[in-house]
Design an enzyme around this catalytic site. Structure first.
Site, PDB file in Angstrom:
ATOM      1  N   HIS A 159      63.997  27.473  35.137  1.00  0.00           N
ATOM      2  CA  HIS A 159      64.643  26.523  36.548  1.00  0.00           C
ATOM      3  C   HIS A 159      63.856  26.418  37.891  1.00  0.00           C
ATOM      4  O   HIS A 159      64.109  25.847  38.581  1.00  0.00           O
ATOM      5  CB  HIS A 159      66.030  27.355  36.956  1.00  0.00           C
ATOM      6  CG  HIS A 159      67.074  27.396  35.875  1.00  0.00           C
ATOM      7  ND1 HIS A 159      68.096  26.375  35.985  1.00  0.00           N
ATOM      8  CD2 HIS A 159      67.182  27.735  34.854  1.00  0.00           C
ATOM      9  CE1 HIS A 159      69.008  26.403  34.914  1.00  0.00           C
ATOM     10  NE2 HIS A 159      68.379  27.350  34.007  1.00  0.00           N
ATOM     11  N   ASP A 367      60.626  23.724  45.193  1.00  0.00           N
ATOM     12  CA  ASP A 367      61.957  24.097  44.328  1.00  0.00           C
ATOM     13  C   ASP A 367      61.976  23.448  43.229  1.00  0.00           C
ATOM     14  O   ASP A 367      61.439  22.468  42.972  1.00  0.00           O
ATOM     15  CB  ASP A 367      63.068  23.404  45.309  1.00  0.00           C
ATOM     16  CG  ASP A 367      64.398  24.171  45.491  1.00  0.00           C
ATOM     17  OD1 ASP A 367      64.527  24.886  44.420  1.00  0.00           O
ATOM     18  OD2 ASP A 367      65.052  24.030  46.369  1.00  0.00           O
TER      19      ASP A 367
HETATM   20  P1  ADQ Z   1      68.845  27.614  43.541  1.00  0.00           P
HETATM   21  O1  ADQ Z   1      67.240  28.500  44.194  1.00  0.00           O
HETATM   22  O2  ADQ Z   1      69.865  28.913  43.904  1.00  0.00           O
HETATM   23  O3  ADQ Z   1      68.705  27.464  42.029  1.00  0.00           O
HETATM   24  P2  ADQ Z   1      70.044  25.177  44.223  1.00  0.00           P
HETATM   25  O4  ADQ Z   1      69.417  24.270  43.013  1.00  0.00           O
HETATM   26  O5  ADQ Z   1      69.803  24.638  45.616  1.00  0.00           O
HETATM   27  O6  ADQ Z   1      69.029  26.360  44.585  1.00  0.00           O
HETATM   28  O7  ADQ Z   1      71.455  25.604  43.866  1.00  0.00           O
HETATM   29  C1  ADQ Z   1      72.105  26.254  45.061  1.00  0.00           C
HETATM   30  C2  ADQ Z   1      73.613  26.150  44.528  1.00  0.00           C
HETATM   31  O8  ADQ Z   1      74.166  27.236  45.258  1.00  0.00           O
HETATM   32  C3  ADQ Z   1      74.160  25.066  44.670  1.00  0.00           C
HETATM   33  O9  ADQ Z   1      75.098  24.443  43.723  1.00  0.00           O
HETATM   34  C4  ADQ Z   1      74.879  25.232  45.978  1.00  0.00           C
HETATM   35  O10 ADQ Z   1      76.217  24.422  46.039  1.00  0.00           O
HETATM   36  C5  ADQ Z   1      75.367  26.613  45.890  1.00  0.00           C
HETATM   37  N1  ADQ Z   1      75.372  27.130  47.206  1.00  0.00           N
HETATM   38  C6  ADQ Z   1      74.402  27.325  47.979  1.00  0.00           C
HETATM   39  N2  ADQ Z   1      74.921  28.190  49.149  1.00  0.00           N
HETATM   40  C7  ADQ Z   1      76.061  28.221  49.065  1.00  0.00           C
HETATM   41  C8  ADQ Z   1      77.150  28.699  49.833  1.00  0.00           C
HETATM   42  N3  ADQ Z   1      77.058  29.104  51.126  1.00  0.00           N
HETATM   43  N4  ADQ Z   1      78.313  28.808  49.287  1.00  0.00           N
HETATM   44  C9  ADQ Z   1      78.644  28.075  47.961  1.00  0.00           C
HETATM   45  N5  ADQ Z   1      77.952  27.776  47.320  1.00  0.00           N
HETATM   46  C10 ADQ Z   1      76.485  27.654  47.903  1.00  0.00           C
HETATM   47  C11 ADQ Z   1      67.643  27.542  41.088  1.00  0.00           C
HETATM   48  C12 ADQ Z   1      66.348  26.978  41.307  1.00  0.00           C
HETATM   49  C13 ADQ Z   1      66.502  25.274  41.788  1.00  0.00           C
HETATM   50  C14 ADQ Z   1      67.322  24.947  40.739  1.00  0.00           C
HETATM   51  C15 ADQ Z   1      68.632  25.378  40.047  1.00  0.00           C
HETATM   52  C16 ADQ Z   1      69.120  25.069  39.052  1.00  0.00           C
HETATM   53  O11 ADQ Z   1      65.345  27.351  42.360  1.00  0.00           O
HETATM   54  O12 ADQ Z   1      65.247  24.695  42.141  1.00  0.00           O
HETATM   55  O13 ADQ Z   1      67.711  23.362  40.916  1.00  0.00           O
HETATM   56  O14 ADQ Z   1      68.113  26.822  39.822  1.00  0.00           O
HETATM   57  O15 ADQ Z   1      68.339  24.760  37.853  1.00  0.00           O
END
Ligand code: ADQ
Length: 499
Positions: A159, A367
């Site tokens: 990921h 990311d």
């Molecule tokens: P993350 O580093 O966690 O994921 P991201 O892809 O942005 O990053 O996903 C975050 C998720 O958490 C989103 O679905 C978002 O809605 C949720 N989220 C964030 N803040 C929140 C809050 N305050 N309340 C509720 N929900 C919240 C890792 C990798 C990424 C990759 C994903 C999926 O680092 O690059 O995109 O996995 O593969």
């Protein structure tokens, strides 16, 4: 049809009481969506620690998904999770060599826990199952399963980014790590860039190559590797934003931001997300556009994450200081430029927040993909959409070319993009959004999952769904012995699940 066994560090079953999701984190969101569709098992760590590892499986059925978890020892937690996963691989793979710990005990803990996971998982695997292992915590799982005789199809999805070859070689055990990946039938990356970086390592560091079927060959083994950009459940997001909860949040946001355009940032509180650089960019914007200061507001939502790790505590303290400084300099008695919130929101609440925001700042320094960028687009009002400002270093930038793409290290670029987003006329906003929404809807989480699973099922060189390798006699024997042993340990619940 064969079952799907998903293996990930944490198992976060969807919880309807929390707006349909169990926890913050892109991985959890994506896997919950995948397991809603396939019958299968989700296996991983329970999140609990116990004095001594027992291998006891805890089986539950939640929202149509069979969940199997195991507790870890405190030392496992420190060395494997806080250590090798979060202090070694995470920073290194996000290009933060300065924060990377190269501690030998972490590597040993990582191998030990991966072996424990594999041993605990073994009795759950049936001959036709396909196994899909997720993320950097669990790279050696396939190697351990193969050592125990498992011949099922096993796939791996990373990921986070796969970094440049020169960074990987700073790891003292880099060859062992890459060799472990060659025990998978298929390795998935988020982007072509990560795939190329992986191939670059294989070709130049371990003298590997590619055969005529397109497989990578090294360490006397072969595997397939490809890019599978992850998506969001765009249709679901576009629908929940119409629901009552989302509308309430939207109305509240609009009422509180009267006459001001809201800019939103939503990120786990992590140094890879470029939060400090973003705030400095926003500060630059306030400085460069004094006439707009009273017209904007930045809402930064950043739930605390991995707070046992020092680098995260330090970041949190720096952010507190920075936000205090900017608010101190620009706030008036009746207005504050930055609202900073360290809590999680339900998915429907987030949808309402996204929709009420005229622009989103998604500016990670690195990311794998970034799902927030895609969720923001999915939640917009087609008749009056907001503008996505996206870092060129997010995997999502490869697909989302109609966003305003910025270099997150440049405060000027962030400031200019904000000015452009906030003054963008409706026709341009619509044109950009339509192109983005089209991509987010087509390349959604279902496409991601189906493409990966189909590729894992298919034989190399074929383009269809073919039967898996027949199970070896040795595998069946090892398994039946182990099933009997584990069933005794695990008790009636686990036995019932296997029946
Ligand atoms: P993350 O580093 O966690 O994921 P991201 O892809 O942005 O990053 O996903 C975050 C998720 O958490 C989103 O679905 C978002 O809605 C949720 N989220 C964030 N803040 C929140 C809050 N305050 N309340 C509720 N929900 C919240 C890792 C990798 C990424 C990759 C994903 C999926 O680092 O690059 O995109 O996995 O593969």
């Amino acid at each position: 049809m064969s079952r799907l066994i998903v293996v990930s560090n944490r198992v976060n079953p969807p919880n309807p009481a929390e707006g349909g999701e169990g926890s913050v984190g892109g991985l959890a969101m994506a896997l919950a969506a995948a397991l809603r569709e396939y019958s299968g098992i989700w296996f991983g760590w329970s999140g609990k620690t116990i004095p001594e590892f027992t291998g006891q499986l805890n089986m539950q059925r939640i929202e149509g998904v069979t969940v199997a978890t195991v507790d870890l020892e405190e030392t496992d937690y420190q060395e494997y999770y806080n250590g090798y996963a979060n202090k070694t691989l995470w920073p290194l793979f996000h290009y933060r060599v300065d924060l990377t710990a190269y501690d030998r005990s972490f590597g040993e803990g990582y191998d030990r826990v991966n072996k424990r996971f594999a041993e605990t998982l073994l009795p759950l695997i049936e001959p036709d199952d396909i196994v899909w292992v997720h993320d950097y915590h669990l790279i050696p799982v396939a190697r351990e399963l193969r050592r125990m005789g498992v011949t099922n199809r096993i796939g791996f999805f990373l990921h986070i980014p796969w970094p440049a070859h020169q960074l990987v070689t700073t790891l003292p055990r880099h060859k062992a790590l890459v060799e472990a990946l060659f025990h998978y039938d298929l390795i998935g990356f988020q982007t072509e860039e990560s795939l190329q970086a992986f191939e670059g390592y294989v070709f130049s560091e371990v003298d590997g190559g590619k055969n005529e079927r397109g497989e990578l060959v090294a360490f006397g083994q072969r595997t397939r590797a490809a890019a599978f950009p992850i998506g969001v459940d765009a249709a679901d997001f576009a629908q929940i934003v119409q629901g009552e909860n989302a509308r309430k949040v939207y109305d509240r946001m609009m009422a509180h931001s009267v006459f001001r355009k809201m800019i939103v940032g939503v990120d786990r509180l992590d140094y890879s997300k470029g939060l400090e650089e973003r705030l400095i960019g926003f500060e630059r914007f306030l400085h460069d556009h004094p006439d707009m200061v009273r017209d904007v507001m930045l809402l930064q939502i950043a739930p605390i994450s991995r707070d046992e790790v020092e680098a995260y505590q330090d970041l949190r303290a720096r952010l507190d200081g920075l936000i205090g400084r900017i608010n101190g300099a620009y706030a008036e008695m009746d207005f504050t430029p930055i609202r900073y919130v360290n809590r999680s929101y339900r998915r429907d609440e987030l949808a309402g927040i996204y929709r009420a925001s005229r622009a989103a700042l998604v500016t990670p320094l690195r990311d794998g993909m970034n799902l927030v960028a895609k969720e923001y687009v999915a939640a917009q009002n087609p008749d009056d959409p907001g503008v996505l400002i996206l870092s060129r270093f997010a995997g999502a930038a490869r697909q989302m070319k109609d966003a305003l793409i910025v270099n997150p290290n440049s405060p000027e670029e962030i400031s200019d993009a904000l000015e452009r987003a906030l003054s963008m006329e409706l026709p341009e906003r619509k044109r950009r959004w339509e192109a983005l929404f089209d991509n987010v809807s087509r390349e959604d989480v279902t496409a991601w999952r189906d493409n990966f699973v189909a590729a894992l099922r298919a034989r190399p060189g074929s383009d269809g769904d073919e039967p898996e390798k027949p199970a070896l006699e040795r595998q069946a024997t090892v398994r039946s012995l182990d099933v009997a042993a584990k069933a005794l340990k695990a008790g009636p619940e686990a036995k019932a699940m296997r029946a």
